[in-house]
Design an enzyme around this catalytic site. Structure first.
Site, PDB file in Angstrom:
ATOM      1  N   SER A 143      -3.166  -3.395   5.112  1.00  0.00           N
ATOM      2  CA  SER A 143      -3.599  -2.848   3.830  1.00  0.00           C
ATOM      3  C   SER A 143      -2.781  -3.477   2.718  1.00  0.00           C
ATOM      4  CB  SER A 143      -3.412  -1.328   3.808  1.00  0.00           C
ATOM      5  OG  SER A 143      -2.039  -0.989   3.622  1.00  0.00           O
ATOM      6  N   ASP A 144      -3.272  -3.410   1.484  1.00  0.00           N
ATOM      7  CA  ASP A 144      -2.396  -3.691   0.356  1.00  0.00           C
ATOM      8  C   ASP A 144      -1.541  -2.445   0.157  1.00  0.00           C
ATOM      9  OD1 ASP A 144      -1.193  -4.926  -1.836  1.00  0.00           O
ATOM     10  OD2 ASP A 144      -3.085  -5.746  -2.555  1.00  0.00           O
ATOM     11  N   TRP A 145      -0.618  -2.504  -0.768  1.00  0.00           N
ATOM     12  CA  TRP A 145       0.372  -1.437  -0.941  1.00  0.00           C
ATOM     13  C   TRP A 145      -0.302  -0.065  -1.078  1.00  0.00           C
ATOM     14  CZ3 TRP A 145       5.842  -2.338  -1.733  1.00  0.00           C
ATOM     15  CH2 TRP A 145       6.574  -1.184  -2.031  1.00  0.00           C
ATOM     16  N   ASN A 146      -0.237   0.739  -0.007  1.00  0.00           N
ATOM     17  CA  ASN A 146      -0.790   2.095   0.041  1.00  0.00           C
ATOM     18  C   ASN A 146      -2.276   2.136  -0.276  1.00  0.00           C
ATOM     19  OD1 ASN A 146      -0.629   4.912   0.446  1.00  0.00           O
ATOM     20  ND2 ASN A 146      -0.415   5.279  -1.739  1.00  0.00           N
ATOM     21  N   SER A 147      -2.999   1.046  -0.039  1.00  0.00           N
ATOM     22  CA  SER A 147      -4.430   1.069  -0.351  1.00  0.00           C
ATOM     23  C   SER A 147      -5.192   2.015   0.567  1.00  0.00           C
ATOM     24  CB  SER A 147      -5.024  -0.345  -0.268  1.00  0.00           C
ATOM     25  OG  SER A 147      -4.954  -0.869   1.049  1.00  0.00           O
TER      26      SER A 147
END
Length: 782
Positions: A324-328
């Site tokens: 994932s991207d940051w906390n996506s």
């Protein structure tokens, strides 16, 4: 087994020590949870660890997929569910590259086996410390993978990716990535969150600087070059790192160019424009893919089974892992498609998203979701298997500390060969936009020169954003580059000029006084480095008024003026383009920016760059790109009558500078465009040749560009699409014949039923030095 001592394995002391320690802790000490194990189980455990220890040339041409699969399966049999979930949890150490979220004790999380990867930590000593922690404090000693945003260079800074794309030089781009990987690996890193391959046609989006521009064909070629440069031929080598292709998918198409925004993307646009660079990167062997922050058709990308499983893993056969991207994953709650973090974890895992970056969604909820039957154990196992596969491919099980060597780090970073390459790539990325009266190149023996602009004497700006590991103290400024280039007797004056923080002109009077003393003026205009990158979207991308006022004041002196554009996106610059006699697009060029710019300014290098993105005249033209589609009333072919093609009444439809545009200190002529056969059968390649001649007085390189148009198709097609390019060096009066081969895939389209296939009919072929100035012929496919 009591008293058994492991005393072999490839004669590698660190590896041997690691395996001995593992066997000692789990077998000889008979420590929990093994106290009740039977002898057969001891034997199985020992055999698994012994098997895992053998080296296994696992990447590139030496890959033994079956061998790695056996090792992964063996290790998986030893893992508890908690340990498996831990492999899917990535945490951050160091500067955050996303919103600060849940506070946690990182050391405790690592020692509890809850962390499979760390990002934002780098340095041989630092990575050794944390790798040692996981090896010595966790039950199964599974090494962590260390990742970082190595976007355009590690310690040695290279041009921003958009600038490198302007080189149209795939070898130079691959070399840039290769050196970035070499330095990153020496700094203890295994993984980079690059390349970004998002196609972007809205320059208001700040992250346009991270990609290759507007075109899927050029973007695909560059994506492949960067993946190959980063991963090399063998991931297990200690000078290669894992690539992570991002952001999957559609992030460059956020509405209004506003960061983290929604998208409106048809399946056709997704297939034709957005997905091709990702597919090219996967075919090049990319080991990981990052989810995007945006939604596609109402589904956040991290929870899109269509994107992650159906397209990426099944259709394309992707064997690596997704992150994932940051906390996506957690942010799907804000999207309103998940009721809470547990629901977000369920959707993401069932969609096929493997690793959770800094979100704790998997860490806190997967176990319960499996217990409740909302997530299958087999799905989690599949994700863990993908992560472990890449750790084996990187050689981390042979030697967890192989990348953490302080001596190698010291001798590798900022080597002369690296800075020489950075200079070479930087000068190839410069685009000559205007050169009236042949102001350029400037003579090195000029008696006096005035350099104007805050950016011209600022080291950090040379690197620009997303350059966290670059040591800016080594950067060469524009002023330093000019001083190093000119004759010792040349007087070089400098004034800051415009204030970057407001609309004041700090030194107009002094600039005018100095200008009268000088033979030529070089002025920087554009953006500051921190105005581009993530979450740096702007509703206005015009040149600042104080810079324009300063430019106009300098023009009134009558002295030759050279404008250096410093920017990470296309900017609105009509007044500059109209009034300035000479303009160089210099972007942000990295550690050797000053020397590279001076090489071009003073003629040691003839600029050969071409724009990878269209420059609009006014903001209202956006999105503006070369591969527009025709309509029933085509704006590009009809007159300007009241009800003719869709045009603006207050500005011409054409761009300020078209895609592929770039001048040279010489000139080139195109002639004798031929298709070897006027007609061909479906499924056969088509050969196109063109003669190009250097008609000027100096040597130069020309990017020969080939475009095609499918004249009649079952679904509407663009008026032209790039399908080939070659960079050709030519001496004065030298000519050569350039040949292109159009494959059946090049001539195929997504048809009316969304099937990718070749259709019969007429094709127009266009070849030239940019997307606008071309010569044309046709052929038929039967």
């Amino acid at each position: 087994m009591k008293g058994f001592k492991l005393s072999f394995i490839n004669n590698q002391p660190i590896q041997q020590k690691y395996i001995q320690y593992t066997i000692h802790q789990t077998v000889i000490k008979n420590s929990p949870p093994y106290t009740n194990m039977k002898l057969r189980e001891y034997a199985l455990l020992f055999i698994c660890f012994l098997y895992l220890s053998f080296p296994s040339n696992v990447s590139g041409q030496n890959t033994s997929v079956k061998n790695i699969d056996y090792k992964v399966d063996s290790l998986m049999k030893l893992m508890t569910l908690d340990e498996k979930i831990g492999q899917l949890n990535q945490l951050s150490k160091g500067v955050a590259t996303g919103p600060e979220g849940k506070k946690y004790d990182l050391d405790k999380e690592i020692q509890s086996g809850n962390v499979g990867s760390l990002l934002n930590l780098y340095g041989a000593d630092s990575t050794y410390k944390y790798q040692k922690m996981v090896v010595e404090k966790t039950r199964l000693k599974i090494p962590m993978i260390f990742g970082h945003d190595v976007i355009h260079g590690a310690r040695t800074g290279f041009p921003i990716p958009l600038a490198e794309a302007a080189s149209w030089d795939l070898q130079a781009i691959e070399l840039s990535a290769r050196i970035a990987a070499t330095e990153s690996a020496a700094m203890g890193l295994h993984w980079t969150f690059a390349p970004m391959v998002d196609i972007c046609r809205d320059p208001r989006w700040g992250r346009i600087m991270e990609g290759a521009g507007e075109d899927p064909y050029l973007g695909s070629a560059i994506a492949k070059a960067r993946v190959v440069g980063l991963q090399g031929q063998d991931l297990a080598a200690n000078n290669t790192i894992l690539a992570c292709v991002k952001h999957f998918a559609g992030y460059g198409a956020v509405e209004a160019g506003r960061e983290y925004n929604t998208t409106t993307i048809s399946i056709r646009h997704l297939r034709e424009t957005i997905l091709p660079p990702f597919k090219a990167a996967v075919e090049a062997g990319a080991g990981s893919v990052m989810n995007a922050f945006n939604d596609v058709d109402g589904i956040p990308a991290s929870g899109s089974k269509f994107l992650v499983t159906d397209v990426l893993k099944k259709e394309w056969g992707f064997k690596g892992y997704t992150v994932s991207d940051w906390n996506s994953i957690g942010e799907m709650v804000s999207w309103g498609t998940s009721k809470d973090a547990a629901d977000a974890a369920r959707q993401a895992m069932n969609a096929g998203s493997d690793m959770d970056m800094c979100g704790f969604a998997y860490r806190n909820h997967l176990k319960q979701l499996i217990k409740e039957g909302k997530v299958l154990q087999s799905q989690v196992d599949e994700s863990v298997r993908r992560v472990l596969n890449m750790k084996f491919s990187l050689g981390l099980f042979e030697d967890p500390y192989r990348y953490s060597n302080p001596a190698r780090e010291k001798e590798t970073l900022y080597k002369k060969a690296h800075t020489d390459a950075a200079r070479e790539v930087a000068k190839k990325s410069i685009v000559l936009l205007k050169n009236e009266k042949h102001i350029l190149p400037i003579s090195k023996k000029i008696k006096s020169i005035l350099v104007v602009g805050e950016v011209a004497n600022n080291k950090w700006d040379m690197s620009s954003t997303w350059s966290g590991m670059v040591d800016s103290k080594h950067n060469v400024t524009i002023l330093e580059g000019i001083k190093a280039k000119v004759d010792k007797t040349t007087k070089v004056y400098y004034t800051q000029g415009a204030d970057p923080k407001d609309e004041k002109i700090l030194s107009l009077d002094s600039a005018l006084v100095l200008a009268k003393k000088c033979e030529v003026i070089v002025m920087t205009i554009g953006e500051r480095a921190w105005w581009v990158g993530e979450n740096n979207s702007y509703a206005g991308i015009d040149i600042r008024k104080n810079e324009l006022a300063l430019m106009n004041g300098l023009l009134k002196t009558g002295k030759p003026l050279v404008i250096l554009l410093t920017n990470g996106r296309p900017i609105i610059m009509n007044e500059v383009a109209e009034k300035a006699p000479s303009i160089l697009e210099t972007w942000w060029l990295g550690s050797m920016a000053g020397h590279a710019i001076a090489d071009v300014l003073f003629g040691d290098y003839n600029p050969s760059g071409k724009l990878p993105v269209t420059f609009p005249r006014v903001l209202g033209q956006i999105p503006l790109y070369y591969s527009q589609k025709n309509t029933g009333r085509p704006a590009f072919t009809m007159s300007n009558g009241k009800y003719d093609g869709g045009i603006y009444r207050d500005v011409v439809n054409t761009p300020l500078y078209p895609f592929g545009f770039g001048l040279s200190y010489t000139t080139f002529n195109y002639d004798e465009l031929k298709v070897i056969s006027d007609s061909t059968k479906i499924g056969l390649p088509v050969t196109v040749t063109v003669k190009i001649k250097n008609t000027g007085k100096v040597s130069g390189e020309e990017v020969v560009q080939l475009y095609i148009r499918d004249m009649v198709a079952s679904a509407s097609q663009p008026i032209k699409v790039l399908k080939g390019f070659k960079k050709v060096p030519l001496a004065p009066n030298e000519s050569t014949v350039v040949s292109f081969t159009l494959t059946p895939e090049d001539l195929s389209i997504w048809d009316r039923e969304m099937v990718f296939r070749q259709e019969p009919g007429e094709f127009k072929v266009m070849v030239g030095g940019d997307s606008d100035k071309v010569i044309t012929t046709s052929f038929y496919v039967k």
